[in-house]
Write a protein that holds these residues in place. Structure first.
Motif, PDB file in Angstrom:
ATOM      1  N   UNK A 205       0.834  -1.211   0.000  1.00  0.00           N
ATOM      2  CA  UNK A 205       0.000   0.000   0.000  1.00  0.00           C
ATOM      3  C   UNK A 205       0.867   1.260   0.000  1.00  0.00           C
ATOM      4  N   UNK A 206       1.868   1.278   0.874  1.00  0.00           N
ATOM      5  CA  UNK A 206       2.722   2.468   0.978  1.00  0.00           C
ATOM      6  C   UNK A 206       3.485   2.717  -0.331  1.00  0.00           C
TER       7      UNK A 206
ATOM      8  N   UNK B  21      -1.867   4.391  10.065  1.00  0.00           N
ATOM      9  CA  UNK B  21      -2.376   4.349   8.684  1.00  0.00           C
ATOM     10  C   UNK B  21      -2.919   5.723   8.296  1.00  0.00           C
ATOM     11  N   UNK B  22      -3.737   6.306   9.203  1.00  0.00           N
ATOM     12  CA  UNK B  22      -4.281   7.643   8.949  1.00  0.00           C
ATOM     13  C   UNK B  22      -3.171   8.670   8.774  1.00  0.00           C
ATOM     14  N   UNK B  26      -2.246  10.987   5.631  1.00  0.00           N
ATOM     15  CA  UNK B  26      -2.233  12.452   5.824  1.00  0.00           C
ATOM     16  C   UNK B  26      -0.906  13.071   5.364  1.00  0.00           C
ATOM     17  N   UNK B  27       0.163  12.288   5.461  1.00  0.00           N
ATOM     18  CA  UNK B  27       1.484  12.798   5.039  1.00  0.00           C
ATOM     19  C   UNK B  27       1.459  13.213   3.566  1.00  0.00           C
ATOM     20  N   UNK B  28       0.552  12.592   2.799  1.00  0.00           N
ATOM     21  CA  UNK B  28       0.409  12.930   1.371  1.00  0.00           C
ATOM     22  C   UNK B  28       0.181  14.423   1.151  1.00  0.00           C
ATOM     23  N   UNK B  29      -0.484  15.056   2.107  1.00  0.00           N
ATOM     24  CA  UNK B  29      -0.864  16.463   1.928  1.00  0.00           C
ATOM     25  C   UNK B  29       0.266  17.425   2.314  1.00  0.00           C
ATOM     26  N   UNK B  30       1.334  16.891   2.921  1.00  0.00           N
ATOM     27  CA  UNK B  30       2.416  17.768   3.381  1.00  0.00           C
ATOM     28  C   UNK B  30       3.379  18.110   2.241  1.00  0.00           C
ATOM     29  N   UNK B  31       3.744  19.383   2.108  1.00  0.00           N
ATOM     30  CA  UNK B  31       4.666  19.784   1.032  1.00  0.00           C
ATOM     31  C   UNK B  31       6.123  19.560   1.439  1.00  0.00           C
ATOM     32  N   UNK B  32       6.535  18.316   1.478  1.00  0.00           N
ATOM     33  CA  UNK B  32       7.881  17.999   1.984  1.00  0.00           C
ATOM     34  C   UNK B  32       8.844  17.543   0.884  1.00  0.00           C
ATOM     35  N   UNK B  33       8.365  17.506  -0.358  1.00  0.00           N
ATOM     36  CA  UNK B  33       9.221  17.059  -1.459  1.00  0.00           C
ATOM     37  C   UNK B  33       9.599  15.589  -1.300  1.00  0.00           C
ATOM     38  N   UNK B  34      10.868  15.293  -1.628  1.00  0.00           N
ATOM     39  CA  UNK B  34      11.333  13.897  -1.582  1.00  0.00           C
ATOM     40  C   UNK B  34      11.395  13.345  -0.149  1.00  0.00           C
ATOM     41  N   UNK B  35      11.474  14.229   0.830  1.00  0.00           N
ATOM     42  CA  UNK B  35      11.515  13.813   2.236  1.00  0.00           C
ATOM     43  C   UNK B  35      10.228  13.062   2.619  1.00  0.00           C
ATOM     44  N   UNK B  36       9.155  13.385   1.891  1.00  0.00           N
ATOM     45  CA  UNK B  36       7.860  12.730   2.125  1.00  0.00           C
ATOM     46  C   UNK B  36       7.975  11.203   1.950  1.00  0.00           C
ATOM     47  N   UNK B  37       8.781  10.779   0.985  1.00  0.00           N
ATOM     48  CA  UNK B  37       8.955   9.331   0.744  1.00  0.00           C
ATOM     49  C   UNK B  37       9.522   8.652   1.989  1.00  0.00           C
TER      50      UNK B  37
END
Lengths: 213, 90
Positions: A205-206, B21-22, B26-37
């Protein structure tokens, strides 16, 4: 002959040793499964590293809502299975079978939702298969993303189906409640497998749904 | 009810997993660039550890069982470390 001796295989000294061997066997099997899924994940990671934008864009074609719901459902089934293991340890037959039944039902719902997703992707012509039109509006390399998506999710679904079949068979065996000690061991071993399937899905999923651009 | 109370840790672990999981979504909405991965994968690793430690009861497992579990991770690490050598040495 005591009940204990009736299900003790001859190569073991006692039930504790047999139980230990069963768990070790399952952990060894899970290690091989880890390498099976790990290899595919590694291929995905390399391709995502080579084409980050293309893979990130292609991930938007997946249904995040259905994927999220399925993850939540699988986590609930992980809880019901873990509770079933605790119930059988207390020799509570009805509770054990009810919790295993709940796990079975949740697993079936998961696979049904996955089937809905596959149908949606088939309708949108996103299946990169010979003989089918692949109509994704983007670079050709995006096909690799969908290859990984279908391989990983299908491998996972296959493991789930096997797990569900084993749980169903165990429920039939458990109805008789003839050898509860043996049943306890069997439920614990299947519980390990089911939790592993949960862990694999968390990474599926991730990697596929959440690593979007 | 007594059964659930005596297995409170499993319930708590489940709530933590759903919360993670939530958070991961929610991390999807954060503008963190590649750090988000890294955040997404880090959250997934924490979820896996919770499942292994509590649902799979690895925290109570004996030394041999832990060794087998770690063995799987070790072989996975070998594969993951050696495979990029091909790409990095071309």
């Amino acid at each position: 002959m005591s009940t204990e001796r009736q299900y003790l295989a001859e190569q073991f000294d006692d039930v504790g040793q047999q139980r230990h061997a069963d768990f070790l066997g399952m952990w060894l099997f899970l290690a091989t499964e880890l390498l099976l899924f790990g290899g595919v994940f590694m291929g995905f990671a390399v391709n995502r590293w080579l084409h980050p934008q293309i893979f990130g864009d292609a991930a938007h074609e997946l249904d995040l809502m259905l994927g999220s719901i399925n993850t939540a459902i699988l986590l609930i089934s992980g809880l019901t299975m873990a509770l079933a293991e605790r119930a059988v340890a207390l020799r509570r037959k009805r509770l054990t079978l009810a919790l295993m039944g709940a796990t079975l039902a949740l697993g079936v719902v998961f696979l049904a939702i996955k089937g809905m997703e596959y149908h949606k992707e088939y309708s949108e012509q996103l299946l990169p298969m010979t003989g089918l039109v692949f109509a994704y509006d983007g670079p050709a390399e995006a096909q690799m993303f969908f290859n990984f998506y279908f391989v990983l999710t299908f491998m996972h679904a296959l493991h789930m189906a096997i797990g569900l079949a084993i749980i169903a068979v165990l429920m039939v065996i458990g109805r008789g409640w003839k050898l509860p000690d043996r049943f306890d061991r069997q439920v614990r071993v299947v519980g390990l497998y089911w939790a592993f399937v949960d862990i694999v899905w968390v990474f599926v999923f991730t990697s596929l749904y959440l690593l979007r651009s | 009810m007594t059964f659930l109370r005596s297995n409170l840790l499993l319930i708590v672990a489940f709530i933590v997993l759903e919360a993670l999981l939530g958070a991961n979504i929610a991390i999807l909405t954060l503008p963190l660039g590649e750090f988000r991965i890294l955040l997404h994968l880090g959250t997934a690793v924490v979820m896996a550890v919770v499942v292994a430690a509590i649902f799979m009861d690895l925290r109570h497992a004996g030394a041999m069982m832990r060794l087998f579990a770690l063995g799987g991770l070790m072989w996975l690490a070998f594969m993951w470390l050696l495979f990029p050598v091909d790409y990095l040495t071309r």
